[in-house]
Design a protein around this motif. Structure first.
Motif, short mmCIF file in Angstrom:
data_model
loop_
_atom_site.label_atom_id
_atom_site.label_comp_id
_atom_site.label_asym_id
_atom_site.label_seq_id
_atom_site.Cartn_x
_atom_site.Cartn_y
_atom_site.Cartn_z
N UNK A 340 164.14 -57.78 12.56
CA UNK A 340 163.01 -56.92 12.92
C UNK A 340 163.12 -55.62 12.14
N UNK A 341 162.03 -55.29 11.44
CA UNK A 341 161.98 -54.12 10.58
C UNK A 341 161.11 -53.06 11.24
N UNK A 342 161.57 -51.80 11.24
CA UNK A 342 160.77 -50.70 11.75
C UNK A 342 159.93 -50.12 10.62
N UNK A 343 158.62 -50.10 10.80
CA UNK A 343 157.70 -49.62 9.77
C UNK A 343 157.87 -48.13 9.49
N UNK A 344 158.37 -47.37 10.44
CA UNK A 344 158.49 -45.92 10.28
C UNK A 344 159.86 -45.52 9.71
N UNK A 345 160.93 -46.01 10.34
CA UNK A 345 162.28 -45.62 9.90
C UNK A 345 162.80 -46.52 8.78
N UNK A 346 162.16 -47.72 8.62
CA UNK A 346 162.55 -48.76 7.65
C UNK A 346 163.87 -49.43 8.00
N UNK A 347 164.40 -49.15 9.17
CA UNK A 347 165.63 -49.81 9.62
C UNK A 347 165.38 -51.28 9.89
N UNK A 348 166.32 -52.14 9.49
CA UNK A 348 166.25 -53.56 9.79
C UNK A 348 167.43 -53.95 10.67
N UNK A 349 167.14 -54.72 11.72
CA UNK A 349 168.19 -55.22 12.60
C UNK A 349 168.03 -56.72 12.77
N UNK A 350 169.13 -57.45 12.73
CA UNK A 350 169.12 -58.89 13.01
C UNK A 350 169.41 -59.08 14.49
N UNK A 351 168.46 -59.69 15.19
CA UNK A 351 168.57 -59.83 16.64
C UNK A 351 169.29 -61.10 17.06
N UNK A 352 169.36 -62.11 16.21
CA UNK A 352 170.05 -63.34 16.59
C UNK A 352 169.88 -64.42 15.54
N UNK A 353 170.71 -65.45 15.65
CA UNK A 353 170.66 -66.56 14.72
C UNK A 353 171.27 -67.79 15.40
N UNK A 354 170.74 -68.96 15.07
CA UNK A 354 171.31 -70.19 15.58
C UNK A 354 172.71 -70.39 14.98
N UNK A 355 173.59 -71.04 15.73
CA UNK A 355 174.97 -71.25 15.25
C UNK A 355 175.02 -72.23 14.09
#
Length: 442
Positions: A340-355
């Motif tokens: 998920x990317x923040x349009x304002x801060x441009x920060x990207x975080x990965x929230x989860x992934x299948x094993x």
């Protein structure tokens, strides 16, 4: 009454059958409820199937709203009345035909009022931009007092054949204008002279430019150019909370050199949404809140894919993207997952992934920032709590043989998601419209 039925009666007497599309294709036609609730065979959650017969249903793409502005109806594509769109009431299951004369490309629901927007091809090959007053239509349909389609339709303007590139479109957050793709010739007229036009990229022969985006003012019908880019544009969408903010992609049919882009409606602010590396396979971006865009960074390919798989076509491959010529993008040597990317801060975080397996493929999230959701190549639906990072299977059993992926999409309140599923289909392929409430204990 005698004159009204004169021609059909004569044809009946002569044994001539009228095509179903001519007899039954009036806007507002009602279809009986097929609604049924079944429990997921693995998780036990309720699956509310709003359609349950094999009629070729498919939901609106996750980049666009699924529910009407009152939250009571979902609009979808179907072969029940060939070439026409259908709305289904979530509680009653009643279905109503909401277009007449066909539509082309994307079905686009206003979130400001009960109105459906779409394009319809004319004999000249121009596209007219149409909206339907759903409140008026649903009321008349329920009362059995249907009128001609122009009683419900508004024609907002024409997109000329000379510039348009299909009927895909997006409706601005304030319902003031629609945005659509333009063809190579129209885009080239606005491309900077020093721009280097991109060739096709990857084994599917897609991605070459130039391309672009234009808009049509829904009050005046005026067409304006927004932006030209040197590559193929796809998945044009708006920010439903911020008027004039657009997100789109470089469409290659797979991995792109730079998949995600954003621009303002006046053509300013063009930039990559998430600047990606050559080893990252980014796909299926969707605006999920005022400030956020969800996307998948794929982890669906083996590290030695380029050695083990040679010249596998997408049609014969079990899963998309297995062709060796995509290179080493999509492997798990680097971080992958639902991002998920923040349009304002441009920060990207990965929230989860299948094993294991393909990784998350189509992704979405709730506007309140609590939930994220994704499907994978097995058609399993995964729910992620963004606060605790807990990830679990929400639903499965939607059949890998299904005609398409589930495409999970949240409602604006973040209380349920809509998918398309082949779970009930005897042919293991035909899909139905399904809603999954988020369990109360979550």
């Amino acid at each position: 009454m005698k004159n009204i039925f004169k021609v059909p009666l004569l044809l009946f007497i002569l044994g001539v059958a009228l095509p179903t599309s001519l007899v039954f294709a009036q806007i507002g036609k009602r279809l009986p409820s097929e609604r049924k609730v079944v429990q997921d065979p693995i998780t036990g959650v309720d699956l509310i199937f709003l359609t349950s017969t094999p009629e070729g249903d498919s939901k609106i793409y996750p980049t666009h709203p699924q529910w009407t502005s009152d939250g009571e109806w979902l609009v979808f594509r179907s072969n029940r009345i060939k070439g026409e769109a259908i709305a289904v009431h979530e509680q009653s299951g009643d279905m109503v035909q909401v277009t007449e004369g066909g539509y082309d490309g994307m079905l686009t629901l206003s979130q400001q009022e009960m109105r459906l927007y779409y394009m319809r091809k004319l004999s000249s090959q121009d596209m007219e931009v149409v909206s339907v007053n759903l409140q008026r239509l649903f009321s008349d349909s329920e009362m059995g007092d249907l009128k001609q389609k122009d009683h419900y339709e508004t024609i907002h303007g024409i997109v000329p054949k000379a510039i348009q590139n299909g009927g895909d479109m997006a409706l601005d957050a304030d319902d003031s204008r629609i945005y659509f793709k333009v063809n190579k010739e129209a885009a080239a007229n606005h491309l900077p002279k020093d721009a280097t036009v991109a060739p096709s990229f990857g084994p599917r022969g897609m991605g070459a430019g130039p391309s672009g985006i234009a808009s049509l003012d829904l009050k005046s019908g005026e067409v304006s150019h927004v932006i030209s880019v040197p590559f193929q544009v796809g998945h044009v969408q708006v920010n439903p909370w911020v008027p004039g903010e657009l997100v789109f992609c470089w469409e290659t049919g797979g991995k792109a050199p730079q998949r995600t882009w954003t621009v303002m409606a006046d053509g300013t602010g063009l930039r990559p949404l998430y600047p990606e590396s050559e080893y990252e396979w980014v796909t299926h971006e969707a605006v999920i809140s005022q400030d956020e865009v969800a996307m998948a960074i794929m982890g669906h390919r083996d590290v030695e894919m380029d050695v083990e798989v040679k010249n596998v076509s997408s049609s014969s491959s079990t899963n998309p993207g297995q062709e060796a010529s995509w290179g080493k993008s999509g492997i798990r040597e680097k971080p992958t997952g639902l991002a998920i990317v923040n349009l304002r801060t441009r920060e990207m975080r990965i929230e989860g992934q299948t094993e294991s397996g393909s990784g998350l493929w189509h992704v979405h999230g709730s506007p309140d920032g609590k939930w994220a959701v994704g499907d994978d190549f097995s058609r399993t639906i995964y729910l992620i709590d963004r606060h605790t990072k807990e990830m679990k299977i929400l639903s499965t059993g939607h059949k890998v043989t299904a005609a398409d992926h589930p495409h999970p999409t949240f409602n604006p309140q973040g209380t349920k998601i809509q998918i398309q599923s082949a779970m009930l289909s005897e042919d293991d392929r035909t899909m139905n419209i399904c809603v999954i409430p988020i369990p109360k204990n979550n």
